[in-house]
Design an enzyme around this catalytic site. Structure first.
Site, PDB file in Angstrom:
ATOM      1  N   VAL A 290      -7.706   1.032   3.861  1.00 60.02           N
ATOM      2  CA  VAL A 290      -6.944   0.041   3.513  1.00 60.02           C
ATOM      3  C   VAL A 290      -5.711  -0.254   4.241  1.00 60.02           C
ATOM      4  O   VAL A 290      -5.512  -1.585   4.565  1.00 60.02           O
ATOM      5  CB  VAL A 290      -6.373   0.535   1.978  1.00 60.02           C
ATOM      6  CG1 VAL A 290      -5.274  -0.371   1.488  1.00 60.02           C
ATOM      7  CG2 VAL A 290      -7.591   0.550   0.726  1.00 60.02           C
TER       8      VAL A 290
ATOM      9  N   GLU B 271       9.003  16.775  15.452  1.00 57.46           N
ATOM     10  CA  GLU B 271       9.565  16.757  14.029  1.00 57.46           C
ATOM     11  C   GLU B 271       8.644  17.739  13.097  1.00 57.46           C
ATOM     12  O   GLU B 271       7.567  17.635  13.028  1.00 57.46           O
ATOM     13  CB  GLU B 271       9.104  15.040  13.584  1.00 57.46           C
ATOM     14  CG  GLU B 271       9.876  14.797  12.306  1.00 57.46           C
ATOM     15  CD  GLU B 271       9.773  13.502  11.886  1.00 57.46           C
ATOM     16  OE1 GLU B 271      10.676  13.013  11.135  1.00 57.46           O
ATOM     17  OE2 GLU B 271       8.710  12.737  12.245  1.00 57.46           O
TER      18      GLU B 271
ATOM     19  N   GLU C 293       9.779   2.101  10.856  1.00 54.76           N
ATOM     20  CA  GLU C 293      10.822   3.331  10.781  1.00 54.76           C
ATOM     21  C   GLU C 293       9.762   4.485  10.730  1.00 54.76           C
ATOM     22  O   GLU C 293       9.283   4.890  10.059  1.00 54.76           O
ATOM     23  CB  GLU C 293      11.415   3.034   9.327  1.00 54.76           C
ATOM     24  CG  GLU C 293      12.965   3.683   9.289  1.00 54.76           C
ATOM     25  CD  GLU C 293      12.822   5.098   8.765  1.00 54.76           C
ATOM     26  OE1 GLU C 293      12.446   5.911   9.384  1.00 54.76           O
ATOM     27  OE2 GLU C 293      12.577   5.199   7.433  1.00 54.76           O
TER      28      GLU C 293
ATOM     29  N   LYS D 291       0.940  -1.144  -0.094  1.00 54.29           N
ATOM     30  CA  LYS D 291       0.000   0.031  -0.069  1.00 54.29           C
ATOM     31  C   LYS D 291       0.974   1.182   0.045  1.00 54.29           C
ATOM     32  O   LYS D 291       1.496   1.689   1.069  1.00 54.29           O
ATOM     33  CB  LYS D 291      -0.787  -0.044   1.233  1.00 54.29           C
ATOM     34  CG  LYS D 291      -2.071   1.255   0.955  1.00 54.29           C
ATOM     35  CD  LYS D 291      -2.455   1.678   2.408  1.00 54.29           C
ATOM     36  CE  LYS D 291      -1.971   2.981   2.762  1.00 54.29           C
ATOM     37  NZ  LYS D 291      -1.852   4.118   1.969  1.00 54.29           N
TER      38      LYS D 291
ATOM     39  N   CYS E  78      13.032  11.799   7.564  1.00 60.64           N
ATOM     40  CA  CYS E  78      12.981  11.465   8.825  1.00 60.64           C
ATOM     41  C   CYS E  78      14.580  11.503   9.588  1.00 60.64           C
ATOM     42  O   CYS E  78      14.478  11.753  10.835  1.00 60.64           O
ATOM     43  CB  CYS E  78      12.462  10.204   8.960  1.00 60.64           C
ATOM     44  SG  CYS E  78      13.202   8.650   7.940  1.00 60.64           S
TER      45      CYS E  78
ATOM     46  N   GLY F 235      -4.888   3.336  -1.416  1.00 63.96           N
ATOM     47  CA  GLY F 235      -5.964   3.775  -0.636  1.00 63.96           C
ATOM     48  C   GLY F 235      -5.566   4.639   0.590  1.00 63.96           C
ATOM     49  O   GLY F 235      -4.340   4.830   0.740  1.00 63.96           O
TER      50      GLY F 235
END
Length: 484
Positions: free
Chosen positions: A214, A387, A253, A178, A287, A209
């Site tokens: 989903v 963040e 992650e 996905k 990240c 989706g």
């Protein structure tokens, strides 16, 4: 094959299940927006739980055959996948310049070149990996975990697809992918290639989706053995919660608030610009970006001047302008969030050095934000803890080395970081005290074969190289009789 309607407006009207492009059982479509203009660039199906059921059923049915396929044959398919993506690299770079906003000349190297590098690294790691070993009278074997649900983000979309799908396929797992609904088209190109190379039906499946529909259906499905997710810590916690009921294997992650620690002995002329550059990678939508720059209080003014000069050298512009170093953010939602955090930082007393929440001059329509630098004296304040996921650097002064280590470790995250010092030995000594999954030493190059992942709320598990293979394996002990 589900083909785009035109080069400018892309329509993908099918999903990929059991080796075929089929209509989604969901209702409606999802609009994908060009980050440079703020206008629609195409649509993809809005998938449903029924699509997930069909995809997982196909993956489960294909698992026995694929897991027993010789490794050399699985590797041959992945090699063909790499070759097919290489042939479409220009198309992929253009797609991600539109979807993500990465300047096209940078996207070719980073958004396409990096996943191609990972494919080569995984193939090499597979050649060297020991799937069996002997311990006394026991044969220890590593076997594929089963059906993998791969849920990937929008910031490095193709790369994160590759670092999940490639190792899972190589070790014998089957996959349901996905991709992010915000940047999905690159995953459709990858699926085109998978169809072209003739991967056996059901081994790889694509369902697009939204997460609550989903994504959650995929995580909860009883026939999914392992969930590999990259994204926000908030979403990762939800996935872990959903998967816990069935004790599924979960690989996460997640977010980061990485610190670049510059020690007094460091070369400031090298350390400060490199740290700013890390913070602004992919317009800060990374990240592992070094969003906190820790500098000795006695040299704060010098560090601020270097950071300001570097930041103001980053030209913001359309991703197809060859002079742009910062493209747009990916969406209006992300733009609003970054501007809100900049405003909150100012309200909390942070000193704005350059940039700010106001839109850059001369750029209309897209999701652009100025490269921004703050001096943040309170390491517990919003800019030092949250963040941002935008080009916003917080310079934090410290007094002693122990103070720097304490500040570096004082967030919920532990993904990445850097230490700069006069010698590698000095930097390594400090790096050993920083609680993160990776630390760059005096500008050391990122290694695609080395493990990537985080401590604390930055995640569970490791990606890349042989460590990425291990994430999709179970360990079995076969205890043999000892001859009398």
């Amino acid at each position: 094959m589900s083909q785009p309607a035109s080069p400018d407006h892309l329509v993908r009207d099918k999903i990929y299940i059991n080796g075929r492009w089929v209509p989604s059982q969901g209702s409606g479509t999802l609009t994908v927006v060009d980050s440079n203009t703020g206008q629609p660039m195409g649509t993809v199906p809005k998938g449903s739980a029924a699509d997930v059921n069909a995809a997982v059923d196909a993956a489960r049915a294909a698992f026995d055959g694929w897991s027993q396929t010789p490794l050399v044959e699985r590797a041959a398919y992945v090699t063909k996948l790499a070759e097919g993506l290489q042939k479409r690299s220009a198309e992929l770079a253009t797609l991600m310049a539109r979807e993500v906003g990465t300047p096209a000349h940078i996207a070719a190297r980073m958004q396409v070149g990096m996943p191609l590098g990972h494919l080569a690294s995984f193939l090499k790691a597979t050649e060297e990996f020991h799937f069996t070993e002997t311990i006394g009278n026991t044969r220890v074997v590593r076997e594929p975990v089963g059906v993998v649900a791969a849920i990937t983000p929008w910031n490095f979309p193709l790369n994160q697809v590759v670092v999940k799908v490639a190792p899972a396929l190589l070790v014998g797992c089957t996959v349901v992918l996905k991709p992010s609904e915000v940047a999905p088209f690159n995953a459709f190109v990858l699926t085109d290639v998978i169809e072209e190379i003739g991967l056996p039906p059901g081994v790889f499946n694509l369902v697009c989706g939204e997460g609550p529909d989903v994504g959650e259906a995929l995580v909860k499905h009883p026939e999914v053995d392992c969930v590999s997710f990259t994204g926000s810590t908030r979403a990762g916690k939800r996935i872990a919660e959903l998967a816990a009921g069935a004790v599924k294997r979960v690989r996460l992650e997640l977010g980061g608030k990485s610190a670049s620690v510059v020690l007094p002995s460091a070369d400031f002329a090298a350390a400060i610009p490199a740290s700013v550059g890390s913070c602004y990678t992919n317009s800060g939508q990374t990240c592992a970006a070094y969003t906190r720059l820790l500098v000795p209080r006695a040299r704060l003014a010098e560090a601020v001047a270097l950071a300001k000069q570097t930041a103001e050298g980053f030209k913001v512009g359309n991703a197809f302008d060859k002079t742009s170093r910062l493209g747009p953010l990916i969406s209006q939602v992300q733009l609003d969030r970054v501007r809100n955090l900049i405003a909150r930082g100012i309200e909390s007393g942070a000193e704005l050095v350059t940039g700010g929440a106001e839109p850059p001059d001369g750029l209309g329509g897209g999701f652009f934000v100025k490269p921004t630098v703050f001096v943040v004296n309170d390491p517990t304040s919003v800019l030092a803890q949250e963040e941002v996921f935008g080009p916003v650097l917080s310079i934090i002064p410290y007094d002693e080395e122990a103070d720097a280590v304490r500040i570096a470790n004082n967030t919920p995250y532990g993904l990445s970081g850097a230490v700069w010092a006069g010698t590698d030995d000095e930097a390594l000594r400090v790096a050993s005290r920083i609680r993160t999954g990776g630390v760059q030493i005096n500008g050391g190059a990122f290694n695609l074969a080395a493990p990537f992942g985080g401590y604390k709320q930055s995640g569970i598990g490791r990606e890349n190289g042989r460590f990425g293979l291990e994430d999709f394996l179970e360990t079995k002990s076969l205890h043999l009789r000892v001859a009398a």
